[in-house]
Design an enzyme around this catalytic site. Sequence first.
Site, mmCIF file in Angstrom:
data_model
loop_
_atom_site.group_PDB
_atom_site.id
_atom_site.type_symbol
_atom_site.label_atom_id
_atom_site.label_comp_id
_atom_site.label_asym_id
_atom_site.label_seq_id
_atom_site.Cartn_x
_atom_site.Cartn_y
_atom_site.Cartn_z
ATOM 1 C CG ASN A 182 -0.344 -0.150 2.513
ATOM 2 O OD1 ASN A 182 0.782 -0.623 2.629
ATOM 3 N ND2 ASN A 182 -1.046 0.248 3.552
ATOM 4 C CE LYS A 205 8.247 -10.731 0.748
ATOM 5 N NZ LYS A 205 7.518 -10.436 -0.522
ATOM 6 C CB ALA A 207 4.098 -6.167 -1.378
ATOM 7 C CD GLU A 208 2.542 -10.914 -2.622
ATOM 8 O OE1 GLU A 208 1.436 -11.212 -2.122
ATOM 9 O OE2 GLU A 208 3.558 -10.719 -1.927
ATOM 10 C CB SER A 262 -1.746 -9.182 8.018
ATOM 11 O OG SER A 262 -1.004 -10.381 7.911
ATOM 12 C CB THR A 263 -2.074 -8.968 13.392
ATOM 13 O OG1 THR A 263 -2.225 -7.549 13.549
ATOM 14 C CG2 THR A 263 -1.754 -9.581 14.742
ATOM 15 C CD GLU A 283 2.626 -0.019 10.322
ATOM 16 O OE1 GLU A 283 1.426 -0.389 10.375
ATOM 17 O OE2 GLU A 283 3.151 0.451 9.311
ATOM 18 N NE ARG A 311 -3.383 8.923 4.205
ATOM 19 C CZ ARG A 311 -2.267 8.421 4.760
ATOM 20 N NH1 ARG A 311 -1.124 8.475 4.127
ATOM 21 N NH2 ARG A 311 -2.312 7.894 5.958
ATOM 22 C CB CYS A 317 -1.537 0.360 8.704
ATOM 23 S SG CYS A 317 -0.815 -0.941 7.691
ATOM 24 C CB SER A 473 2.034 9.642 8.494
ATOM 25 O OG SER A 473 1.182 8.574 8.846
ATOM 26 C CD GLU A 490 8.845 0.997 10.738
ATOM 27 O OE1 GLU A 490 9.339 -0.115 10.487
ATOM 28 O OE2 GLU A 490 7.961 1.536 10.033
#
Length: 512
Positions: A182, A205, A207-208, A262-263, A283, A311, A317, A473, A490
């Site tokens: 995202n 790495k 996200a795909e 994700s958690t 996070e 947004r 998140c 943010s 962060e």
Amino acid sequence: MGPLSLIGGRSFLRQMLPGLPMLSRDYSLSISADLLRTRAFIDGRWVSAASSFPVVDPATGREIASVSNCGPREAEAAVRAAYAAFQEWKRRSAKERSLLLRKWYELLTQHKEDLAKLITAECGKPMKESLGEVAYSASFLEWFSEEARRVYGDIVPSPAKDRKILLLKQPVGVASIITPWNFPSAMITRKVGAALAAGCTVVVKPAEDTPLSALALAELAAQAGVPAGVFNVVPCSRDRTPAVGEILCTDPLVAKVSFTGSTATGKILLKHAADTIKKVSMELGGHAPFIVFDSADLDKAVAGAMASKFRNSGQTCVCSNRFLVQSGIHDRFLERLGKAMDSELRVGHGSEPSTTQGPLINVRAVEKVEHQIADAVAQGATVLRGGQRLEGSFMQPTLLANVTTDMLCTREETFGPLVPVLKFDKEEEALAIANASQVGLAGYFFSRDIDQIWRVAEQLEVGMVGVNEGLLSTPEAAFGGVKQSGLGREGSKYGMEDYLDVKYMCFGGLTP
């Protein structure tokens, strides 16, 4: 390698979205050939894997590019390269690291248009938001280029006259960086900026769904002069993600794991990292409450709701997920929010200047929103705006009234353009609902009562609170959550702490 050509925009949405004829035409996107990278970046070299996977424009379903599909072998090679590079990088002076990060920041700013086009192409967000993300991404490199020179230790008064106590801060080593789709650029720079400033090296790495932004960052890092092996990128498909993620969390040469996602996935990675006792920052998922008290400035509350919820089409998140509105202002809030949605939201391809709501990342994301709406309606909720799934990965922005805490939309994170509104009477009731969650990333509330502001801000069980503000943010502030929303922070001056070890040095045998 020629410029990227993105072809999309069929007429599939014309019937569903009258007044948006731009979706009936093709879309083409050209960017600098240097920034369109489709191979892994390991030890300063572009490396091909044995196979590739497609990156798709979520607005059209068309393939944008075919990217190297890395596996455990490439992940291990990247870790070894990062470990070798760490031996030299940690010896660089803070000033040297600072100057390289500053140069990287300048290159992001210089290439902001192309980087924004890549973000829009692979994750669908409108260009205005993509440009905002590039600026946000660059701001972390700027911030940590400055913080690199402020890693201070301590000299502690000793209880013995013949000793001195020194506390030194040193980089932990290789950091594995696993990021979401995202914010395909900002989530990398927020982590990597801190790591490199501290003296760590990294393996990313991405996200795909969104590897192109990560690979473009690698190209600009190389242009900035970041040494080979310090910044590595290993893209892979969804099928290979578990195997690659396991390597990055279990390899003994990795000292630190940083993950945003994700958690459920975070728990898996924590288990992997536990065997070798790695430093971990997470996070994870959010389920943000947005509370509007009777004392609120209604116009500011509506503006805050629009900014916080819509947004990236609700795919952040820290997006507000549960809207709690006090009974005295409830009906007026619904009316004004509905009018604001009518006047300000435009669904379409992210390349169009008028678009404010792009597609969701894939069909699965749309199905989740659709399911939550159906569940709410079945239990008595009223659809005031939207409510319909559109073709492909598009979803109408939706406003629900008469929502209760029994509905899925108030119990699960949505990650889509859905506003479920619950009515409450007393402050204590709102706090009880807001805190009845296993996660606690962000929370928002609107009030002009100073006593209430302090009470509610302290009692909300979240890591970040927006008071009369829907966007919070910034690189200067600490970003992170409580409960099952994660570990660590962060950004801010605290953002480097998880990339540093504190070494105690006892200097004895001194003459008093």
